[in-house]
Write a protein that holds these residues in place. Structure first.
Motif, PDB file in Angstrom:
ATOM      1  N   THR A 155       0.815  -1.217   0.000  1.00 27.39           N
ATOM      2  CA  THR A 155       0.000   0.000   0.000  1.00 27.39           C
ATOM      3  C   THR A 155       0.845   1.261   0.000  1.00 27.39           C
ATOM      4  O   THR A 155       0.567   2.208  -0.754  1.00 27.39           O
ATOM      5  N   TYR A 156       1.875   1.331   0.836  1.00 27.38           N
ATOM      6  CA  TYR A 156       2.669   2.557   0.941  1.00 27.38           C
ATOM      7  C   TYR A 156       3.311   2.954  -0.389  1.00 27.38           C
ATOM      8  O   TYR A 156       3.256   4.138  -0.777  1.00 27.38           O
ATOM      9  N   LEU A 159       0.614   4.387  -2.566  1.00 27.52           N
ATOM     10  CA  LEU A 159       0.231   5.741  -2.167  1.00 27.52           C
ATOM     11  C   LEU A 159       1.223   6.773  -2.692  1.00 27.52           C
ATOM     12  O   LEU A 159       0.831   7.846  -3.171  1.00 27.52           O
ATOM     13  N   THR A 163       0.456   9.747  -5.332  1.00 30.34           N
ATOM     14  CA  THR A 163       0.732  11.141  -5.004  1.00 30.34           C
ATOM     15  C   THR A 163       1.531  11.828  -6.105  1.00 30.34           C
ATOM     16  O   THR A 163       1.298  13.006  -6.429  1.00 30.34           O
ATOM     17  N   ILE A 174      -5.475   1.782  -5.233  1.00 30.06           N
ATOM     18  CA  ILE A 174      -5.732   2.233  -3.869  1.00 30.06           C
ATOM     19  C   ILE A 174      -7.116   1.791  -3.407  1.00 30.06           C
ATOM     20  O   ILE A 174      -7.310   1.431  -2.236  1.00 30.06           O
ATOM     21  N   SER A 292      -2.990   6.967   6.599  1.00 33.18           N
ATOM     22  CA  SER A 292      -2.192   7.324   5.423  1.00 33.18           C
ATOM     23  C   SER A 292      -3.051   7.320   4.166  1.00 33.18           C
ATOM     24  O   SER A 292      -2.920   8.213   3.306  1.00 33.18           O
ATOM     25  N   VAL A 293      -3.920   6.323   4.053  1.00 30.63           N
ATOM     26  CA  VAL A 293      -4.816   6.271   2.898  1.00 30.63           C
ATOM     27  C   VAL A 293      -5.764   7.463   2.898  1.00 30.63           C
ATOM     28  O   VAL A 293      -5.985   8.108   1.860  1.00 30.63           O
ATOM     29  N   THR A 296      -3.888  10.591   1.960  1.00 33.10           N
ATOM     30  CA  THR A 296      -3.628  10.624   0.521  1.00 33.10           C
ATOM     31  C   THR A 296      -4.895  10.980  -0.248  1.00 33.10           C
ATOM     32  O   THR A 296      -4.853  11.746  -1.227  1.00 33.10           O
TER      33      THR A 296
END
Length: 381
Positions: A155-156, A159, A163, A174, A292-293, A296
Protein backbone atom coordinates in the motif's frame (compact mmCIF):
# COMPACT_ATOMS: atom_id res chain seq x y z
CA UNK A 1 -11.24 -27.95 4.92
CA UNK A 2 -14.30 -29.62 6.31
CA UNK A 3 -15.14 -32.88 4.58
CA UNK A 4 -18.59 -34.26 5.09
CA UNK A 5 -20.12 -37.60 4.24
CA UNK A 6 -23.75 -37.29 5.10
CA UNK A 7 -23.45 -36.07 8.68
CA UNK A 8 -19.84 -37.18 9.10
CA UNK A 9 -17.04 -34.66 9.58
CA UNK A 10 -13.28 -35.16 9.61
CA UNK A 11 -11.45 -34.15 12.80
CA UNK A 12 -7.78 -34.17 13.74
CA UNK A 13 -7.39 -35.23 17.37
CA UNK A 14 -4.24 -34.45 19.40
CA UNK A 15 -4.11 -35.86 22.91
CA UNK A 16 -2.03 -34.72 25.88
CA UNK A 17 0.76 -37.18 25.01
CA UNK A 18 1.27 -35.68 21.57
CA UNK A 19 -0.41 -38.51 19.69
CA UNK A 20 -2.55 -37.42 16.78
CA UNK A 21 -5.02 -39.21 14.61
CA UNK A 22 -7.69 -38.36 12.06
CA UNK A 23 -11.20 -39.54 12.85
CA UNK A 24 -14.55 -39.22 11.14
CA UNK A 25 -17.36 -38.70 13.59
CA UNK A 26 -20.93 -37.56 13.59
CA UNK A 27 -22.01 -34.40 15.33
CA UNK A 28 -23.75 -36.36 18.07
CA UNK A 29 -20.55 -38.25 18.92
CA UNK A 30 -18.58 -34.99 19.20
CA UNK A 31 -21.32 -33.56 21.41
CA UNK A 32 -21.17 -36.54 23.78
CA UNK A 33 -17.38 -36.56 23.76
CA UNK A 34 -16.94 -32.86 24.52
CA UNK A 35 -20.16 -31.91 26.28
CA UNK A 36 -20.91 -29.20 23.70
CA UNK A 37 -24.33 -28.47 22.26
CA UNK A 38 -25.38 -28.40 18.63
CA UNK A 39 -25.49 -24.60 18.80
CA UNK A 40 -21.87 -24.55 19.94
CA UNK A 41 -20.73 -26.77 17.07
CA UNK A 42 -22.55 -24.52 14.63
CA UNK A 43 -20.01 -21.80 15.46
CA UNK A 44 -17.28 -23.92 13.83
CA UNK A 45 -19.20 -24.42 10.58
CA UNK A 46 -17.07 -22.81 7.80
CA UNK A 47 -20.19 -22.25 5.71
CA UNK A 48 -21.62 -19.90 8.34
CA UNK A 49 -20.26 -16.52 9.35
CA UNK A 50 -19.71 -16.23 13.10
CA UNK A 51 -17.63 -13.69 15.04
CA UNK A 52 -14.42 -14.67 16.78
CA UNK A 53 -15.22 -16.86 19.77
CA UNK A 54 -13.37 -18.12 22.82
CA UNK A 55 -15.93 -19.63 25.13
CA UNK A 56 -15.70 -22.21 27.90
CA UNK A 57 -18.23 -24.89 28.66
CA UNK A 58 -18.44 -27.49 31.39
CA UNK A 59 -15.72 -29.75 29.99
CA UNK A 60 -14.52 -28.12 26.76
CA UNK A 61 -13.40 -24.85 25.23
CA UNK A 62 -14.70 -23.64 21.87
CA UNK A 63 -12.21 -21.74 19.67
CA UNK A 64 -13.13 -19.84 16.52
CA UNK A 65 -10.28 -17.43 15.72
CA UNK A 66 -10.14 -16.47 12.06
CA UNK A 67 -8.87 -19.66 10.33
CA UNK A 68 -8.37 -21.58 13.61
CA UNK A 69 -11.41 -23.67 14.51
CA UNK A 70 -10.90 -26.11 17.38
CA UNK A 71 -12.40 -27.76 20.43
CA UNK A 72 -10.11 -28.00 23.46
CA UNK A 73 -10.66 -30.25 26.44
CA UNK A 74 -8.46 -30.93 29.45
CA UNK A 75 -6.76 -33.82 27.64
CA UNK A 76 -7.09 -33.33 23.88
CA UNK A 77 -7.59 -30.91 21.00
CA UNK A 78 -10.00 -31.48 18.11
CA UNK A 79 -9.31 -29.53 14.90
CA UNK A 80 -11.94 -29.20 12.22
CA UNK A 81 -10.06 -27.77 9.20
CA UNK A 82 -6.71 -29.49 9.71
CA UNK A 83 -6.27 -30.13 5.95
CA UNK A 84 -6.30 -26.41 5.18
CA UNK A 85 -2.75 -25.38 4.08
CA UNK A 86 -2.96 -22.26 6.24
CA UNK A 87 -3.49 -24.48 9.31
CA UNK A 88 -0.48 -26.76 8.75
CA UNK A 89 2.00 -24.50 10.62
CA UNK A 90 -0.44 -24.24 13.52
CA UNK A 91 -0.83 -28.02 13.75
CA UNK A 92 2.94 -28.55 13.82
CA UNK A 93 3.42 -25.80 16.41
CA UNK A 94 0.65 -27.19 18.60
CA UNK A 95 2.08 -30.69 18.34
CA UNK A 96 5.53 -29.48 19.44
CA UNK A 97 4.05 -27.56 22.37
CA UNK A 98 2.11 -30.62 23.53
CA UNK A 99 5.22 -32.81 23.33
CA UNK A 100 7.20 -30.29 25.38
CA UNK A 101 4.42 -30.11 27.95
CA UNK A 102 4.21 -33.91 28.13
CA UNK A 103 7.96 -34.23 28.73
CA UNK A 104 7.87 -31.46 31.32
CA UNK A 105 5.04 -33.05 33.29
CA UNK A 106 6.08 -36.72 33.05
CA UNK A 107 9.87 -36.48 33.22
CA UNK A 108 10.05 -34.10 36.15
CA UNK A 109 11.61 -36.01 39.08
CA UNK A 110 12.42 -33.88 42.17
CA UNK A 111 14.95 -36.42 43.41
CA UNK A 112 17.09 -35.90 40.31
CA UNK A 113 19.92 -33.44 40.71
CA UNK A 114 20.40 -32.73 37.02
CA UNK A 115 20.30 -29.23 35.58
CA UNK A 116 17.35 -30.18 33.31
CA UNK A 117 15.31 -31.32 36.30
CA UNK A 118 16.07 -28.08 38.14
CA UNK A 119 15.05 -26.02 35.10
CA UNK A 120 11.80 -27.95 34.74
CA UNK A 121 11.17 -27.56 38.48
CA UNK A 122 11.60 -23.80 38.22
CA UNK A 123 9.47 -23.56 35.07
CA UNK A 124 5.81 -22.58 35.46
CA UNK A 125 4.02 -25.40 33.64
CA UNK A 126 0.70 -24.30 32.17
CA UNK A 127 -2.33 -26.59 32.06
CA UNK A 128 -2.94 -28.45 28.83
CA UNK A 129 -5.84 -26.27 27.71
CA UNK A 130 -3.80 -23.09 28.26
CA UNK A 131 -0.99 -24.45 26.10
CA UNK A 132 -3.46 -25.26 23.32
CA UNK A 133 -5.19 -21.89 23.69
CA UNK A 134 -1.86 -20.08 23.49
CA UNK A 135 -1.01 -21.93 20.28
CA UNK A 136 -4.38 -20.91 18.80
CA UNK A 137 -3.90 -17.28 19.77
CA UNK A 138 -0.34 -17.21 18.47
CA UNK A 139 -1.39 -18.72 15.13
CA UNK A 140 -4.31 -16.33 14.66
CA UNK A 141 -2.43 -13.20 15.76
CA UNK A 142 0.71 -14.06 13.78
CA UNK A 143 -1.27 -14.78 10.62
CA UNK A 144 -3.10 -11.45 10.87
CA UNK A 145 0.13 -9.59 11.60
CA UNK A 146 1.78 -11.14 8.52
CA UNK A 147 -1.18 -10.07 6.39
CA UNK A 148 -0.88 -6.55 7.76
CA UNK A 149 2.84 -6.42 6.92
CA UNK A 150 2.17 -7.61 3.37
CA UNK A 151 -0.58 -5.03 2.97
CA UNK A 152 1.74 -2.30 4.25
CA UNK A 153 4.47 -3.30 1.80
CA UNK A 154 1.99 -3.05 -1.07
CA UNK A 155 0.00 0.00 0.00
CA UNK A 156 2.67 2.56 0.94
CA UNK A 157 4.46 2.43 -2.47
CA UNK A 158 1.08 2.64 -4.19
CA UNK A 159 0.23 5.74 -2.17
CA UNK A 160 3.53 7.37 -3.12
CA UNK A 161 2.93 6.52 -6.76
CA UNK A 162 -0.56 7.99 -6.65
CA UNK A 163 0.73 11.14 -5.00
CA UNK A 164 3.30 11.67 -7.76
CA UNK A 165 0.85 10.84 -10.57
CA UNK A 166 -2.91 10.89 -10.31
CA UNK A 167 -4.34 8.37 -12.74
CA UNK A 168 -7.31 6.06 -13.01
CA UNK A 169 -5.11 2.97 -12.68
CA UNK A 170 -3.41 4.22 -9.52
CA UNK A 171 -6.76 5.19 -8.01
CA UNK A 172 -8.10 1.70 -8.73
CA UNK A 173 -5.12 0.11 -6.96
CA UNK A 174 -5.73 2.23 -3.87
CA UNK A 175 -9.41 1.35 -3.92
CA UNK A 176 -8.61 -2.38 -3.88
CA UNK A 177 -6.08 -1.93 -1.10
CA UNK A 178 -8.63 0.01 0.93
CA UNK A 179 -11.16 -2.81 0.58
CA UNK A 180 -8.57 -5.29 1.88
CA UNK A 181 -7.68 -2.89 4.67
CA UNK A 182 -11.26 -2.56 5.87
CA UNK A 183 -11.83 -6.34 5.79
CA UNK A 184 -8.56 -7.07 7.61
CA UNK A 185 -9.24 -4.43 10.26
CA UNK A 186 -12.64 -6.00 10.88
CA UNK A 187 -11.06 -9.44 11.46
CA UNK A 188 -8.43 -8.02 13.81
CA UNK A 189 -11.01 -6.00 15.71
CA UNK A 190 -13.22 -9.06 16.26
CA UNK A 191 -10.37 -10.97 17.93
CA UNK A 192 -9.38 -7.96 20.03
CA UNK A 193 -12.98 -7.45 21.17
CA UNK A 194 -13.27 -11.11 22.16
CA UNK A 195 -10.06 -10.95 24.21
CA UNK A 196 -11.21 -7.72 25.84
CA UNK A 197 -14.54 -9.33 26.68
CA UNK A 198 -12.77 -12.24 28.38
CA UNK A 199 -10.37 -10.01 30.30
CA UNK A 200 -13.26 -7.95 31.65
CA UNK A 201 -15.07 -10.97 33.07
CA UNK A 202 -13.35 -13.29 35.55
CA UNK A 203 -16.25 -15.74 35.43
CA UNK A 204 -15.77 -16.29 31.72
CA UNK A 205 -12.05 -16.84 32.27
CA UNK A 206 -12.84 -19.29 35.07
CA UNK A 207 -14.90 -21.32 32.61
CA UNK A 208 -11.76 -21.82 30.53
CA UNK A 209 -9.84 -23.50 33.39
CA UNK A 210 -10.74 -27.01 32.29
CA UNK A 211 -7.95 -28.86 34.13
CA UNK A 212 -8.90 -27.20 37.40
CA UNK A 213 -12.59 -27.99 36.89
CA UNK A 214 -11.71 -31.62 36.12
CA UNK A 215 -9.51 -31.88 39.24
CA UNK A 216 -12.22 -30.29 41.36
CA UNK A 217 -14.80 -32.69 40.00
CA UNK A 218 -12.55 -35.66 40.77
CA UNK A 219 -11.97 -34.27 44.26
CA UNK A 220 -15.70 -33.94 44.85
CA UNK A 221 -16.26 -37.50 43.66
CA UNK A 222 -13.47 -38.74 45.91
CA UNK A 223 -14.82 -36.79 48.89
CA UNK A 224 -18.33 -38.10 48.27
CA UNK A 225 -16.99 -41.66 48.15
CA UNK A 226 -15.03 -41.12 51.39
CA UNK A 227 -18.07 -39.69 53.13
CA UNK A 228 -20.15 -42.65 52.05
CA UNK A 229 -17.55 -44.99 53.53
CA UNK A 230 -17.50 -42.89 56.69
CA UNK A 231 -21.25 -43.11 57.11
CA UNK A 232 -20.94 -46.87 57.05
CA UNK A 233 -18.16 -46.84 59.65
CA UNK A 234 -19.96 -44.40 61.97
CA UNK A 235 -22.64 -47.03 62.46
CA UNK A 236 -20.07 -48.99 64.51
CA UNK A 237 -19.41 -47.61 68.06
CA UNK A 238 -15.69 -47.44 67.61
CA UNK A 239 -13.69 -44.52 68.93
CA UNK A 240 -11.06 -44.96 66.25
CA UNK A 241 -13.76 -44.78 63.62
CA UNK A 242 -15.05 -41.56 65.14
CA UNK A 243 -11.60 -40.01 65.13
CA UNK A 244 -11.14 -41.15 61.53
CA UNK A 245 -14.41 -39.45 60.68
CA UNK A 246 -13.07 -36.17 61.94
CA UNK A 247 -10.04 -36.54 59.71
CA UNK A 248 -12.22 -37.31 56.72
CA UNK A 249 -14.37 -34.27 57.32
CA UNK A 250 -11.30 -32.05 57.56
CA UNK A 251 -9.59 -33.68 54.60
CA UNK A 252 -11.19 -31.19 52.24
CA UNK A 253 -9.25 -28.37 53.87
CA UNK A 254 -5.93 -29.84 52.78
CA UNK A 255 -6.70 -29.02 49.14
CA UNK A 256 -7.92 -25.52 48.42
CA UNK A 257 -9.71 -25.28 45.07
CA UNK A 258 -10.22 -21.55 45.54
CA UNK A 259 -6.48 -20.88 45.76
CA UNK A 260 -5.70 -23.01 42.71
CA UNK A 261 -8.68 -21.51 40.87
CA UNK A 262 -7.44 -17.99 41.50
CA UNK A 263 -3.94 -18.94 40.34
CA UNK A 264 -5.22 -20.43 37.09
CA UNK A 265 -7.33 -17.35 36.38
CA UNK A 266 -4.31 -15.11 36.96
CA UNK A 267 -2.19 -17.21 34.59
CA UNK A 268 -4.95 -17.10 31.98
CA UNK A 269 -5.33 -13.35 32.43
CA UNK A 270 -1.59 -12.91 31.85
CA UNK A 271 -1.76 -15.10 28.76
CA UNK A 272 -4.75 -13.29 27.28
CA UNK A 273 -3.31 -9.91 28.21
CA UNK A 274 -0.12 -10.57 26.24
CA UNK A 275 -2.00 -11.42 23.07
CA UNK A 276 -4.43 -8.56 23.65
CA UNK A 277 -1.45 -6.20 23.53
CA UNK A 278 -0.12 -7.94 20.40
CA UNK A 279 -3.42 -7.79 18.53
CA UNK A 280 -3.80 -4.19 19.69
CA UNK A 281 -0.46 -3.36 18.10
CA UNK A 282 -1.61 -5.01 14.86
CA UNK A 283 -4.78 -2.93 14.93
CA UNK A 284 -2.70 0.22 15.49
CA UNK A 285 -0.68 -0.58 12.36
CA UNK A 286 -3.90 -0.85 10.40
CA UNK A 287 -5.11 2.42 11.90
CA UNK A 288 -1.92 4.19 10.81
CA UNK A 289 -2.24 2.68 7.36
CA UNK A 290 -5.85 3.79 7.18
CA UNK A 291 -4.81 7.30 8.19
CA UNK A 292 -2.19 7.32 5.42
CA UNK A 293 -4.82 6.27 2.90
CA UNK A 294 -7.24 8.93 4.16
CA UNK A 295 -4.52 11.60 4.08
CA UNK A 296 -3.63 10.62 0.52
CA UNK A 297 -7.28 10.77 -0.45
CA UNK A 298 -7.54 14.24 1.07
CA UNK A 299 -4.45 15.31 -0.86
CA UNK A 300 -5.88 13.90 -4.08
CA UNK A 301 -9.18 15.70 -3.49
CA UNK A 302 -7.33 18.96 -2.87
CA UNK A 303 -5.27 18.49 -6.02
CA UNK A 304 -8.38 17.72 -8.05
CA UNK A 305 -10.18 20.72 -6.59
CA UNK A 306 -7.22 22.91 -7.47
CA UNK A 307 -7.30 21.66 -11.06
CA UNK A 308 -11.04 22.19 -11.20
CA UNK A 309 -10.57 25.77 -9.97
CA UNK A 310 -7.98 26.39 -12.67
CA UNK A 311 -10.38 25.10 -15.28
CA UNK A 312 -13.11 27.39 -13.97
CA UNK A 313 -10.74 30.36 -14.08
CA UNK A 314 -9.77 29.46 -17.62
CA UNK A 315 -13.46 29.33 -18.47
CA UNK A 316 -13.96 32.83 -17.06
CA UNK A 317 -11.03 34.19 -19.08
CA UNK A 318 -12.23 32.53 -22.25
CA UNK A 319 -15.76 33.82 -21.72
CA UNK A 320 -14.48 37.37 -21.22
CA UNK A 321 -12.34 37.20 -24.34
CA UNK A 322 -15.28 35.79 -26.26
CA UNK A 323 -17.49 38.73 -25.24
CA UNK A 324 -14.88 41.26 -26.36
CA UNK A 325 -14.26 39.37 -29.58
CA UNK A 326 -17.96 39.40 -30.34
CA UNK A 327 -17.98 43.16 -29.72
CA UNK A 328 -15.16 43.61 -32.23
CA UNK A 329 -17.00 41.36 -34.67
CA UNK A 330 -20.04 43.62 -34.35
CA UNK A 331 -17.89 46.60 -35.31
CA UNK A 332 -16.51 44.65 -38.24
CA UNK A 333 -20.00 43.70 -39.29
CA UNK A 334 -21.08 47.34 -39.27
CA UNK A 335 -18.22 48.25 -41.59
CA UNK A 336 -19.09 45.39 -43.89
CA UNK A 337 -22.65 46.61 -44.43
CA UNK A 338 -23.54 47.84 -47.92
CA UNK A 339 -23.90 51.43 -46.73
CA UNK A 340 -21.69 54.22 -47.94
CA UNK A 341 -20.06 56.29 -45.21
CA UNK A 342 -17.33 58.93 -45.31
CA UNK A 343 -14.83 56.63 -43.62
CA UNK A 344 -14.71 54.54 -46.76
CA UNK A 345 -13.45 57.59 -48.67
CA UNK A 346 -10.57 58.39 -46.30
CA UNK A 347 -8.28 55.73 -47.68
CA UNK A 348 -6.28 52.81 -46.35
CA UNK A 349 -4.46 54.53 -43.41
CA UNK A 350 -7.69 55.43 -41.68
CA UNK A 351 -9.03 51.91 -42.27
CA UNK A 352 -5.96 50.31 -40.75
CA UNK A 353 -6.05 52.73 -37.83
CA UNK A 354 -9.63 51.77 -37.17
CA UNK A 355 -8.78 48.03 -37.20
CA UNK A 356 -5.76 48.34 -34.94
CA UNK A 357 -7.60 50.75 -32.66
CA UNK A 358 -10.48 48.31 -32.24
CA UNK A 359 -8.07 45.47 -31.51
CA UNK A 360 -6.18 47.54 -28.96
CA UNK A 361 -9.44 48.58 -27.33
CA UNK A 362 -10.50 44.92 -26.98
CA UNK A 363 -7.17 43.98 -25.43
CA UNK A 364 -7.36 46.92 -23.05
CA UNK A 365 -10.88 46.03 -21.98
CA UNK A 366 -9.81 42.38 -21.49
CA UNK A 367 -6.96 43.44 -19.19
CA UNK A 368 -9.29 45.72 -17.27
CA UNK A 369 -11.84 42.91 -16.89
CA UNK A 370 -9.24 40.40 -15.64
CA UNK A 371 -7.86 42.94 -13.18
CA UNK A 372 -11.35 43.61 -11.87
CA UNK A 373 -11.97 39.86 -11.46
CA UNK A 374 -8.80 39.51 -9.41
CA UNK A 375 -9.69 42.57 -7.34
CA UNK A 376 -13.05 41.02 -6.49
CA UNK A 377 -11.46 37.64 -5.72
CA UNK A 378 -13.09 35.86 -8.64
CA UNK A 379 -9.68 34.91 -10.02
CA UNK A 380 -6.49 33.99 -8.15
CA UNK A 381 -2.95 33.70 -9.39
Amino acid sequence: MLRKKGSLATWLVLDSEGKRKVVEARKQIIMRRTGLSARDLRVLDPLLSYPSTIVGRESAMLINLDHIKAIITATQVLLLNSTDPSVFPFVNNLHQRILILHRATHQLHPQEDSDEAKQLDDMNILPFEFVALEACLEAACSALENEVEILEQQTYPALDKLTSKISTLNLEHIRLFKIRLVALASRVRRIRDELEHLLDDNENMAELCLTEKLAQQQLENSTTSSMDDMENEVLQPDINSASDGVDVENAGTIYSPETKHSSDVEELETLLGAYFVQIGGTLNKLSRLRESVDDTEDYINIALDEKQNRLLQMGVKLSTSKVLLHAFICVTAIFSMNIHIELFDTGMPQFLATCFGGTAACIFLYVVAISWYKHKGLLVD
